[in-house]
Design an enzyme around this catalytic site. Structure first.
Site, short mmCIF file in Angstrom:
data_model
loop_
_atom_site.label_atom_id
_atom_site.label_comp_id
_atom_site.label_asym_id
_atom_site.label_seq_id
_atom_site.Cartn_x
_atom_site.Cartn_y
_atom_site.Cartn_z
N CYS A 26 45.69 45.91 54.23
CA CYS A 26 44.22 46.07 54.27
C CYS A 26 43.75 46.95 55.42
CB CYS A 26 43.57 44.70 54.40
SG CYS A 26 44.24 43.48 53.29
N HIS B 66 36.22 45.98 56.46
CA HIS B 66 37.01 45.59 55.29
C HIS B 66 36.25 44.49 54.55
CE1 HIS B 66 40.08 44.28 52.62
NE2 HIS B 66 40.54 43.29 53.37
N ASN C 272 37.98 42.10 46.88
CA ASN C 272 38.75 42.61 48.00
C ASN C 272 39.73 43.66 47.47
OD1 ASN C 272 40.71 43.07 49.93
ND2 ASN C 272 40.76 40.94 50.63
O1 LIG Z 1 36.28 29.14 51.06
C1 LIG Z 1 37.44 29.04 50.63
O2 LIG Z 1 37.97 27.99 50.27
C2 LIG Z 1 38.31 30.28 50.61
C3 LIG Z 1 38.97 30.36 51.97
C4 LIG Z 1 39.93 31.51 51.99
N1 LIG Z 1 39.24 32.75 51.64
C5 LIG Z 1 39.66 33.89 52.21
C6 LIG Z 1 40.49 33.83 53.32
C7 LIG Z 1 40.91 35.02 53.89
C8 LIG Z 1 40.49 36.19 53.34
C9 LIG Z 1 40.95 37.47 53.88
C10 LIG Z 1 41.81 38.27 53.13
C11 LIG Z 1 42.28 39.45 53.66
C12 LIG Z 1 43.21 40.31 52.86
O3 LIG Z 1 42.54 41.48 52.51
C13 LIG Z 1 41.85 39.90 54.89
C14 LIG Z 1 40.98 39.12 55.65
C15 LIG Z 1 40.54 37.90 55.14
CL1 LIG Z 1 39.45 36.94 56.07
C16 LIG Z 1 39.66 36.20 52.24
N2 LIG Z 1 39.25 35.04 51.70
C17 LIG Z 1 38.46 32.76 50.41
C18 LIG Z 1 37.51 31.55 50.33
#
Ligand SMILES: O=C(O)C1CCN(c2ccc(-c3cc(CO)ccc3Cl)cn2)CC1
Length: 326
Positions: free
Chosen positions: A111, A253, A283
């Protein structure tokens, strides 16, 4: 160095998959996805792959720039999901646009790939021979997504975005500050596209590589991002001798809208300076910053001379910030 982003472009596959579409495929729903991630839909390839996305962006960049592929000195594609390892996506683009004098390569910083690519591009331009370069961030994560895993399948999308950067005696310094950081000890928090080591010589032992499908320890990655992105931006600003208030836009990002809100709060900056388009694309990893940059440019929301902070963060785990004069 007297450089300028002369053109931006992006391309996403035409197929749109909404949260409601996904709720028919797995145990999830629009309300959960929207409130926890900010995502409403994502674009997913059908008969295209990464090379097709990258070629579309490259063609738009040279067409908008009024140049031909033969004018390009180098092409960098930041991707973790190339159509194949060899030839590289960059080599496929060179062929497609007739960039006969260019040297080309792919770069994988997940990323953070577009940000790391900006740093490499700046270094290449110290050679007086090179005058025009293309950097594209592109991903087809749908081919590495386990579409039965609701914890990851709802998060990602396919897309590509890029910039044409040119030497310009009339331009000012484009690169004002930088901060790149990796924490390989946390590498297993996001995995994808593992390979096997099958051969007549491995006596059946298989490498303990991760599997093909995307896996993510969301809690760990979320903590990594909230803890480290604000500090990275502050280190890049210190190098640029600039303050947060002197940044016109933070182009981050697009991983999760709550992450962006948390970073804005930790930096004490108004959320209006943190444009977001995750609702429309999900994403897209290395493609997310250049897609957003092009949308802002096309909408006239970025002006020549604006000071922009670009930040990428994710797989590796990696993190990077570039402070640029647009
Ligand atoms: O609320 C919830 O249960 C979920 C909790 C987990 N979540 C996440 C967690 C991490 C990421 C993420 C991914 C990358 C990779 O590009 C970079 C940076 C991040 Cl912060 C995206 N979403 C979704 C909702």
């Amino acid at each position: 160095m007297l450089l300028k982003i002369t053109q931006t472009a992006h391309y996403v596959p035409s197929k749109v998959v909404t949260n409601d579409d996904l709720s028919k495929m797995m145990d999830t729903n629009d309300e959960w996805i929207r409130t926890r991630t900010g995502i409403r839909q994502r674009h997913v390839v059908t008969d295209e792959d990464t090379t097709d996305l990258v070629v579309n962006v490259a063609n738009e960049l040279i067409q908008k720039g009024g140049i031909s592929g033969a004018d390009i000195d180098f092409i960098i594609v930041a991707t973790a999901s190339a159509s194949e390892a060899v030839p590289t996506a960059a080599a496929e683009v060179q062929k497609a646009i007739g960039a006969s004098k260019a040297f080309v390569f792919d770069l994988n910083a997940a990323c953070s790939g577009f940000i790391y690519g900006m740093s490499v591009l700046r270094g290449l331009f110290t050679n007086p021979t090179y005058k025009k370069g293309i950097l594209i961030g592109a991903e087809v994560l749908s081919k590495y997504t386990d579409w039965s895993d609701r914890t990851t399948a709802v998060l990602f999308g396919d897309g590509a975005g890029g910039v044409l950067v040119e030497k310009d005696a009339a331009a000012g310094n484009m690169f004002l500050g930088e901060d790149l950081l990796s924490m390989g000890d946390l590498g297993d928090k996001i995995t994808m596209a593992g390979t096997t080591n099958e051969s007549p010589f491995n006596d059946g032992a298989t490498a303990d590589n991760p599997g093909k499908w995307v896996t993510m320890d969301g809690r760990a990655v979320y903590a990594f991002a909230t803890r480290n992105v604000p500090k990275s931006i502050e280190r890049a600003l210190a190098q640029a001798d600039l303050t947060l208030d002197q940044i016109d836009l933070f182009v981050l990002h697009q991983a999760n809208y709550r992450i962006v809100e948390s970073i804005a709060k930790r930096l004490g900056q108004p959320i209006e300076k943190f444009p977001m388009n995750i609702a429309n694309y999900g994403n897209t990893s290395a493609a997310s910053v250049p897609i957003l940059l092009d949308e802002l440019n096309a909408a006239g929301k970025i002006k020549r001379g604006d000071t922009i902070a670009l930040s990428g963060f994710g797989g590796g785990l990696t993190l990077g910030t570039e402070i640029i004069k647009f």
